[in-house]
Design a protein around this motif. Structure first.
Motif, short mmCIF file in Angstrom:
data_model
loop_
_atom_site.label_atom_id
_atom_site.label_comp_id
_atom_site.label_asym_id
_atom_site.label_seq_id
_atom_site.Cartn_x
_atom_site.Cartn_y
_atom_site.Cartn_z
N MET A 1 -3.28 12.32 9.98
CA MET A 1 -4.17 11.31 9.32
C MET A 1 -3.21 10.67 8.27
O MET A 1 -2.24 11.24 7.88
N SER A 2 -3.57 9.59 7.30
CA SER A 2 -2.78 9.16 6.45
C SER A 2 -3.74 8.87 5.12
O SER A 2 -5.05 8.72 5.25
N ILE A 3 -3.16 9.01 4.04
CA ILE A 3 -3.74 8.37 2.91
C ILE A 3 -2.97 7.43 2.12
O ILE A 3 -1.93 7.30 2.08
N PHE A 4 -3.84 6.33 1.46
CA PHE A 4 -2.96 5.11 0.68
C PHE A 4 -4.07 4.70 -0.18
O PHE A 4 -5.16 4.37 -0.01
N GLY A 5 -3.52 4.89 -1.51
CA GLY A 5 -4.59 4.66 -2.69
C GLY A 5 -3.60 3.70 -3.51
O GLY A 5 -2.62 3.56 -3.60
N VAL A 6 -4.66 2.82 -4.36
CA VAL A 6 -4.03 1.72 -5.05
C VAL A 6 -5.01 1.77 -6.55
O VAL A 6 -5.98 1.69 -6.59
N TYR A 7 -4.33 1.68 -7.39
CA TYR A 7 -4.92 1.62 -8.71
C TYR A 7 -4.40 0.57 -9.77
O TYR A 7 -3.08 0.40 -9.72
N GLY A 8 -5.08 -0.42 -10.22
CA GLY A 8 -4.78 -1.43 -11.25
C GLY A 8 -4.03 -2.39 -10.61
O GLY A 8 -3.16 -3.12 -11.19
N VAL A 9 -4.23 -2.81 -9.43
CA VAL A 9 -3.44 -4.01 -8.58
C VAL A 9 -4.58 -4.99 -8.19
O VAL A 9 -5.60 -4.48 -7.45
N LYS A 10 -4.55 -6.27 -8.49
CA LYS A 10 -5.33 -7.14 -8.06
C LYS A 10 -5.42 -7.27 -6.41
O LYS A 10 -4.45 -7.09 -5.85
N ASN A 11 -6.72 -7.43 -5.91
CA ASN A 11 -7.02 -7.54 -4.41
C ASN A 11 -6.30 -6.30 -3.76
O ASN A 11 -5.62 -6.21 -2.68
N ALA A 12 -6.88 -4.99 -4.20
CA ALA A 12 -6.42 -3.77 -3.82
C ALA A 12 -6.58 -3.52 -2.33
O ALA A 12 -6.10 -2.88 -1.53
N ALA A 13 -7.76 -4.14 -1.93
CA ALA A 13 -8.20 -3.84 -0.59
C ALA A 13 -7.01 -4.44 0.39
O ALA A 13 -6.69 -3.77 1.47
N GLN A 14 -6.57 -5.44 -0.17
CA GLN A 14 -5.41 -6.17 0.98
C GLN A 14 -4.40 -5.43 0.96
O GLN A 14 -3.69 -5.12 1.85
N VAL A 15 -4.00 -4.78 -0.19
CA VAL A 15 -2.76 -4.02 -0.49
C VAL A 15 -2.96 -2.83 0.38
O VAL A 15 -1.89 -2.34 1.09
N ILE A 16 -3.99 -2.06 0.49
CA ILE A 16 -4.48 -0.98 1.29
C ILE A 16 -4.15 -1.13 2.61
O ILE A 16 -3.85 -0.39 3.26
N TYR A 17 -4.86 -2.33 3.07
CA TYR A 17 -4.77 -2.77 4.45
C TYR A 17 -3.35 -2.76 4.87
O TYR A 17 -2.97 -2.28 6.03
N PHE A 18 -2.22 -3.26 4.16
CA PHE A 18 -1.01 -3.45 4.48
C PHE A 18 -0.50 -2.04 4.46
O PHE A 18 0.46 -1.71 5.51
N GLY A 19 -0.95 -1.23 3.64
CA GLY A 19 -0.18 0.10 3.56
C GLY A 19 -0.77 0.98 4.91
O GLY A 19 0.11 1.78 5.15
N LEU A 20 -1.98 0.80 5.12
CA LEU A 20 -2.47 1.44 6.55
C LEU A 20 -1.70 1.03 7.61
O LEU A 20 -1.29 1.84 8.64
N HIS A 21 -1.18 -0.34 7.47
CA HIS A 21 -0.60 -0.91 8.81
C HIS A 21 0.81 0.19 8.86
O HIS A 21 1.17 0.51 10.05
N ALA A 22 1.36 0.25 7.87
CA ALA A 22 2.71 1.00 7.63
C ALA A 22 2.61 2.68 7.99
O ALA A 22 3.46 3.38 8.40
N LEU A 23 1.46 2.89 7.80
CA LEU A 23 0.96 4.41 8.06
C LEU A 23 0.18 4.65 9.61
O LEU A 23 -0.36 5.59 9.74
N GLN A 24 0.01 3.52 10.27
CA GLN A 24 -0.66 3.60 11.54
C GLN A 24 -0.08 4.45 12.48
O GLN A 24 -1.05 5.05 13.23
N HIS A 25 1.22 4.98 12.34
CA HIS A 25 1.71 6.05 13.29
C HIS A 25 0.72 7.48 12.92
O HIS A 25 1.06 8.40 13.79
N ARG A 26 0.31 7.68 12.05
CA ARG A 26 -0.20 8.89 11.77
C ARG A 26 -1.61 9.02 12.04
O ARG A 26 -2.34 9.96 11.86
N GLY A 27 -2.22 7.92 12.57
CA GLY A 27 -3.65 8.03 13.05
C GLY A 27 -3.89 6.69 13.57
O GLY A 27 -3.71 5.63 13.08
N GLN A 28 -4.60 6.68 14.85
CA GLN A 28 -4.90 5.55 15.47
C GLN A 28 -6.29 5.40 15.92
O GLN A 28 -6.70 4.49 16.81
N GLU A 29 -7.12 6.53 15.76
CA GLU A 29 -8.48 6.53 16.43
C GLU A 29 -9.42 5.80 15.30
O GLU A 29 -10.67 5.58 15.70
#
Length: 375
Positions: A1-29
């Motif tokens: 599994m992967s963890i990605f968190g964002v604080y104090g950044v506009k449109n955090a959900a979009q940033v998290i989404y891109f972060g999860l793409h980079a971490l997709q190799h840790r979990g794909q279910e």
């Protein structure tokens, strides 16, 4: 599994989404994102499948919250299904929270039994739900004390991100088995299981979270608490050999450079008279390059990976793994035919020390300890 968190950044959900793409190799279910808005409401969405299948562009664009956490799910037969996809969201009179975590608690069953005897009812088979109940069993006004007490009850390897309406807590186990790092993005902060995700979102790496440390990220900036005095740097060898991306750094060491060095050591310990060196994609390639450099035997691409087949090791069942391997790898026949081949895979990188379990005697909580603390 992967963890990605964002604080104090506009449109955090979009940033998290891109972060999860980079971490997709840790979990794909499965994948999930939870954010809090200025009104204190949590926006929480999760689903099964890859991040690109779970989240839509319009959905992400509509979320303008500035703090949140996300996760990709690595499932097995016991811990699959939508209920176990994280972050998990919890209502409580002291304040709502969402938690995403990865790891493996060796005393999970003991904690669950004690909590159930106290009246807790569980909806998932995750360690994350155990953490939520441990946090809420104490009534300290300052949540950090509840979190510290809860983390001290847990034994094993883990990394957690805890989201409230105005801050993020991030914690790493006291052995440093699971990686977790923090970076700056503009005036905000980013937390990630691997540093490769920082590059994708344009964040600047600051440091790894230390074993036995829980950090608080809010309008005060970054604050640190050591929840355990028993701190060891014992990162899981599988992170370096297989799980992590080669462009990530863990505890100051680049994964690709580590794998190459192990390949060089392998060439010294296991010299062969061969024509070519071939690596098994993807995690065995760096070690194969190191073997070829040290041995002087030419490196060749003898296996091709089908890029449309996901990682097989983290698939839910052994049957799916075996079928996936058959579909994933193909030999380059004109290259390997008639050749004497040194075939390097990640499973070949282990040595005799890898079979020795880390001795945690004297630090593992007994069920009596748990009962005494869960009141």
């Amino acid at each position: 599994m992967s963890i990605f968190g964002v604080y104090g950044v506009k449109n955090a959900a979009q940033v998290i989404y891109f972060g999860l793409h980079a971490l997709q190799h840790r979990g794909q279910e499965g994948a999930g994102i939870a954010t809090f808005g200025e009104d204190g409401c949590c926006h929480h969405h999760r689903g099964t499948g890859l991040a690109g299948e779970v989240f839509g562009a319009s959905q992400l664009a509509a979320n303008t919250d500035s703090l949140g956490i996300g996760s990709t799910q690595y499932a097995n037969k016991a811990k699959g299904g939508l209920n176990n996809v994280q972050p998990l969201f919890f209502h409580h009179k002291s304040g709502d929270l969402a938690i995403a975590g990865e790891g493996n608690l060796i005393n999970a069953q003991e904690i669950e039994d004690c909590l159930e005897n106290k009246g807790c009812i569980f909806q998932t088979s995750t360690d994350t739900e155990l953490l939520a109940n441990l946090i809420k069993k104490d009534g300290y006004e300052d949540r950090i004390f509840n979190i510290i007490n809860a983390l001290n009850m847990m034994e094993g390897g883990f990394a957690f991100a805890i989201l409230t309406r105005n801050r993020i807590y991030a914690a790493r186990d006291k052995y440093g088995i699971k990686p977790l790092a923090i970076a700056k993005l503009g005036d905000g902060w980013v937390i990630s299981s691997e540093t490769c995700a920082f590059d994708l979102v344009g964040a600047q790496y600051i440091r790894d979270i230390e074993p036995g440390e829980v950090v608080t990220v809010d309008h005060h900036g970054l604050r640190s608490n050591r929840y355990s005095q028993f701190q060891k740097h014992k990162v899981c060898s599988m992170e370096y050999f297989y799980i992590a991306r080669p462009d990530s750094d863990i505890d100051g060491r680049n994964v690709h450079a580590f794998r190459k060095e192990v390949g060089r050591k392998l060439a010294e310990e296991c010299p062969c008279d061969a024509d070519i060196v071939v690596g098994v994609p993807d995690s065995g390639l760096s070690a194969a390059i190191g073997y070829a450099e040290r041995s002087g035997i030419p490196y060749e691409i003898g296996l091709i990976k089908n890029r449309y087949i996901a990682r097989t090791f983290i698939q839910p069942s052994q049957e799916m793994r075996e079928r996936g391997v058959q579909m994933k790898l193909s030999a380059v026949r004109s290259i390997v035919k008639g050749k004497r081949i040194v075939l390097v895979d990640d499973c070949m990188l282990e040595n005799e020390k890898a079979d020795k379990k880390y001795d945690m005697r004297g630090s593992v909580l007994t069920q009596e300890d748990i009962k005494a603390n869960i009141k």
